[in-house]
Design an enzyme around this catalytic site. Structure first.
Site, mmCIF file in Angstrom:
data_model
loop_
_atom_site.group_PDB
_atom_site.id
_atom_site.type_symbol
_atom_site.label_atom_id
_atom_site.label_comp_id
_atom_site.label_asym_id
_atom_site.label_seq_id
_atom_site.Cartn_x
_atom_site.Cartn_y
_atom_site.Cartn_z
ATOM 1 N N GLY A 167 -4.000 -3.333 23.498
ATOM 2 C CA GLY A 167 -2.818 -2.629 22.997
ATOM 3 C C GLY A 167 -3.125 -1.321 22.289
ATOM 4 O O GLY A 167 -2.211 -0.662 21.789
ATOM 5 N N TYR A 222 5.538 -6.325 16.519
ATOM 6 C CA TYR A 222 5.645 -5.507 15.301
ATOM 7 C C TYR A 222 6.447 -4.240 15.598
ATOM 8 O O TYR A 222 7.436 -3.938 14.915
ATOM 9 C CB TYR A 222 4.242 -5.158 14.772
ATOM 10 C CG TYR A 222 4.267 -4.058 13.737
ATOM 11 C CD1 TYR A 222 4.901 -4.249 12.519
ATOM 12 C CD2 TYR A 222 3.677 -2.821 14.003
ATOM 13 C CE1 TYR A 222 4.950 -3.228 11.582
ATOM 14 C CE2 TYR A 222 3.722 -1.802 13.063
ATOM 15 C CZ TYR A 222 4.366 -2.011 11.860
ATOM 16 O OH TYR A 222 4.421 -1.000 10.941
ATOM 17 N N LEU A 224 5.779 -10.614 -2.924
ATOM 18 C CA LEU A 224 4.332 -10.758 -3.195
ATOM 19 C C LEU A 224 3.628 -11.635 -2.166
ATOM 20 O O LEU A 224 2.540 -12.129 -2.421
ATOM 21 C CB LEU A 224 4.082 -11.272 -4.623
ATOM 22 C CG LEU A 224 4.598 -10.347 -5.737
ATOM 23 C CD1 LEU A 224 4.279 -10.929 -7.105
ATOM 24 C CD2 LEU A 224 4.008 -8.941 -5.615
ATOM 25 N N TYR A 257 0.818 -1.223 0.000
ATOM 26 C CA TYR A 257 0.000 0.000 0.000
ATOM 27 C C TYR A 257 0.860 1.286 0.000
ATOM 28 O O TYR A 257 0.813 2.073 -0.954
ATOM 29 C CB TYR A 257 -0.921 -0.056 1.227
ATOM 30 C CG TYR A 257 -1.694 1.186 1.558
ATOM 31 C CD1 TYR A 257 -2.415 1.882 0.590
ATOM 32 C CD2 TYR A 257 -1.717 1.656 2.873
ATOM 33 C CE1 TYR A 257 -3.145 3.020 0.928
ATOM 34 C CE2 TYR A 257 -2.454 2.776 3.218
ATOM 35 C CZ TYR A 257 -3.160 3.463 2.240
ATOM 36 O OH TYR A 257 -3.877 4.580 2.577
ATOM 37 N N THR A 273 7.474 3.267 12.274
ATOM 38 C CA THR A 273 6.084 3.391 12.711
ATOM 39 C C THR A 273 5.971 4.076 14.067
ATOM 40 O O THR A 273 6.898 4.000 14.892
ATOM 41 C CB THR A 273 5.465 1.975 12.832
ATOM 42 O OG1 THR A 273 4.192 2.065 13.471
ATOM 43 C CG2 THR A 273 6.312 1.053 13.682
ATOM 44 N N PHE A 292 10.510 -0.792 2.496
ATOM 45 C CA PHE A 292 9.190 -1.009 3.092
ATOM 46 C C PHE A 292 8.985 -2.466 3.509
ATOM 47 O O PHE A 292 8.235 -2.725 4.448
ATOM 48 C CB PHE A 292 8.075 -0.696 2.077
ATOM 49 C CG PHE A 292 7.977 0.752 1.695
ATOM 50 C CD1 PHE A 292 7.244 1.630 2.460
ATOM 51 C CD2 PHE A 292 8.625 1.224 0.556
ATOM 52 C CE1 PHE A 292 7.149 2.969 2.100
ATOM 53 C CE2 PHE A 292 8.541 2.551 0.194
ATOM 54 C CZ PHE A 292 7.796 3.430 0.970
HETATM 55 N N1 UFG Z 1 -10.943 0.705 15.111
HETATM 56 C C1 UFG Z 1 -12.247 0.360 15.462
HETATM 57 N N2 UFG Z 1 -12.839 -0.655 14.788
HETATM 58 C C2 UFG Z 1 -12.228 -1.339 13.773
HETATM 59 C C3 UFG Z 1 -10.904 -0.973 13.413
HETATM 60 C C4 UFG Z 1 -10.308 0.060 14.100
HETATM 61 O O1 UFG Z 1 -12.829 0.944 16.381
HETATM 62 O O2 UFG Z 1 -12.836 -2.269 13.227
HETATM 63 C C5 UFG Z 1 -10.273 1.807 15.834
HETATM 64 C C6 UFG Z 1 -9.040 1.334 16.579
HETATM 65 O O3 UFG Z 1 -9.384 0.883 17.854
HETATM 66 C C7 UFG Z 1 -8.208 2.610 16.576
HETATM 67 C C8 UFG Z 1 -8.594 3.326 15.289
HETATM 68 O O4 UFG Z 1 -9.827 2.740 14.889
HETATM 69 O O5 UFG Z 1 -8.590 3.417 17.654
HETATM 70 C C9 UFG Z 1 -7.592 3.123 14.179
HETATM 71 O O6 UFG Z 1 -7.324 1.731 14.044
HETATM 72 P P1 UFG Z 1 -6.478 1.113 12.839
HETATM 73 O O7 UFG Z 1 -6.507 -0.371 13.034
HETATM 74 O O8 UFG Z 1 -6.963 1.675 11.552
HETATM 75 O O9 UFG Z 1 -5.026 1.688 13.080
HETATM 76 P P2 UFG Z 1 -4.094 1.604 14.385
HETATM 77 O O10 UFG Z 1 -4.053 2.963 14.981
HETATM 78 O O11 UFG Z 1 -4.457 0.495 15.264
HETATM 79 O O12 UFG Z 1 -2.716 1.139 13.729
HETATM 80 C C10 UFG Z 1 -1.867 2.007 13.031
HETATM 81 C C11 UFG Z 1 -1.108 1.224 11.972
HETATM 82 C C12 UFG Z 1 -0.191 0.213 12.621
HETATM 83 C C13 UFG Z 1 0.690 0.889 13.622
HETATM 84 C C14 UFG Z 1 -0.131 1.678 14.611
HETATM 85 C C15 UFG Z 1 0.776 2.497 15.470
HETATM 86 O O13 UFG Z 1 -1.991 0.569 11.120
HETATM 87 O O14 UFG Z 1 0.618 -0.383 11.635
HETATM 88 O O15 UFG Z 1 -0.985 2.587 13.937
HETATM 89 O O16 UFG Z 1 0.430 2.319 16.775
HETATM 90 F F1 UFG Z 1 1.403 -0.028 14.298
#
Ligand code: UFG
Length: 336
Positions: free
Chosen positions: A288, A146, A39, A17, A122, A78
């Site tokens: 987490g 991670y 891939l 991405y 990250t 990446f």
């Molecule tokens: N969330 C929901 N429901 C869902 C998915 C996400 O409520 O189905 C919430 C999560 O709890 C979070 C927010 O939406 O509060 C964003 O969640 P994402 O999963 O989109 O992203 P994250 O913040 O968890 O993760 C991102 C990157 C990771 C990185 C992290 C850094 O995707 O690779 O930030 O802490 F590790």
């Protein structure tokens, strides 16, 4: 700024991405780009023309041959696994792939005399930060394998810099989101776990999304994140390359806007953009998840003259929605 003409760049993980959006940004800047991707998670259709070499970084011999064939000026790295949840179940997979693969790459670079690298790091290196917005100089405190794997690579880069003069920039991404404004690329994770694509799917499929907790100590009780448009993120890589190739020193930079948005806020903008109510249920907290993650991006703005152009939440979601409608839906139906 370094002259991008004729500069030959290797992008590892360029079929993913963020990698694929960066390849576009580098090509548009006049760099000559070669992509390495095994891939295992990347998608062939994300890489234009015949630039893709299907090689795993753990496979040293083909990597060495590629470095011998092309005289790369720099690498943008990446290639890595990126699911927090998976890393907590399978740490070995993450350390082997993310750390082991990086080590093979760094050794190969040193052998080949390539001395500039931009590394995909990250905000997960910070864990649950005590300070918001987060500056780069707080201690590492990852809370999952991670994040730890990215810390380990950043530390290796520090030693390779000192010992082999491998100049490096680590870009610590906050929440990458959105799609190429021209609709050529977008977010296509499998499985998809990220908030914005899941909200867009909930709006179309009418299958409710689960909000992971609304009892956080934030204004509306849901988690706050710093969403950064993937094209602005890609631009940061181009600027970091220009910086290194122009003789700039090694360093780490947060890449975020400095503006946080709660899950509920994101949901409201998705509803505005799609013109549809998003069905949702409130679930329990996801393990987490820090309550808030917002970048202090002053260093990136000051040092690399980076300015986000597409990271307004409305624009992030509109570009993601355009992509979702024009491409991803078609592909899921097998017509893309
Ligand atoms: N969330 C929901 N429901 C869902 C998915 C996400 O409520 O189905 C919430 C999560 O709890 C979070 C927010 O939406 O509060 C964003 O969640 P994402 O999963 O989109 O992203 P994250 O913040 O968890 O993760 C991102 C990157 C990771 C990185 C992290 C850094 O995707 O690779 O930030 O802490 F590790």
């Amino acid at each position: 700024m370094a002259n991008a003409d004729k500069r030959r760049i290797l992008v590892t993980g360029g079929a993913g991405y963020i990698g694929s959006h960066t390849v576009l940004a580098l090509l548009e800047r006049g760099y000559d780009v070669t992509v390495v991707d095994d891939l295992s998670r990347g998608l062939r259709h994300n890489v234009p023309g015949k630039r893709l070499w299907e090689i795993s970084l753990q496979d040293r011999a083909p990597l060495q041959r590629l470095f011998a064939q092309y005289k790369f000026d720099a690498v943008v790295h990446f290639a890595a696994f990126t699911y927090v949840d998976e890393s907590s179940r399978r740490p070995g997979l993450y350390f082997r792939n993310n750390v082991g693969g990086s080590l093979e790459l760094l050794d190969t670079m040193v052998e080949a005399g390539v001395s500039h690298i931009v590394f995909s790091s990250t905000a997960a290196v910070y864990g649950v930060p005590a300070q918001i917005p987060i500056p780069e100089n707080i201690p590492f405190h990852p809370v999952n394998p991670y994040g730890e794997s990215k810390v380990m690579v950043e530390r290796m880069l520090g030693w390779f810099d000192r010992i082999h003069s491998l100049r490096n920039v680590s870009l610590r991404y906050f929440n990458a989101a959105g799609a190429d404004p021209q609709g050529r690329l977008g977010e296509e994770h499998d499985p998809e776990t990220h908030l914005i694509p899941l909200l867009l799917r909930a709006a179309t499929t009418r299958q409710p999304i689960t909000v992971f907790g609304d009892d956080y100590d934030t204004p509306d009780g849901t988690c706050i994140r710093d969403y950064i448009h993937v094209t602005d993120l890609a631009e940061a890589h181009a600027l970091a390359l220009d910086w290194l190739l122009g003789g700039g020193a090694s360093g780490a930079f947060n890449v975020g806007t400095g503006q946080g948005h709660s899950v509920r806020e994101v949901m409201r903008v998705v509803e505005e953009v799609t013109g549809t109510a998003v069905p949702f249920a409130i679930g329990s907290r996801r393990e987490g998840d820090p309550p808030a993650l917002v970048a202090d991006s002053a260093k990136l703005r000051r040092t690399l003259a980076w300015t986000p152009r597409y990271s307004d939440l409305h624009q992030i979601i509109s570009t993601a929605w355009n992509f979702e409608r024009r491409h991803a839906t078609g592909r899921r139906r097998g017509v893309g």
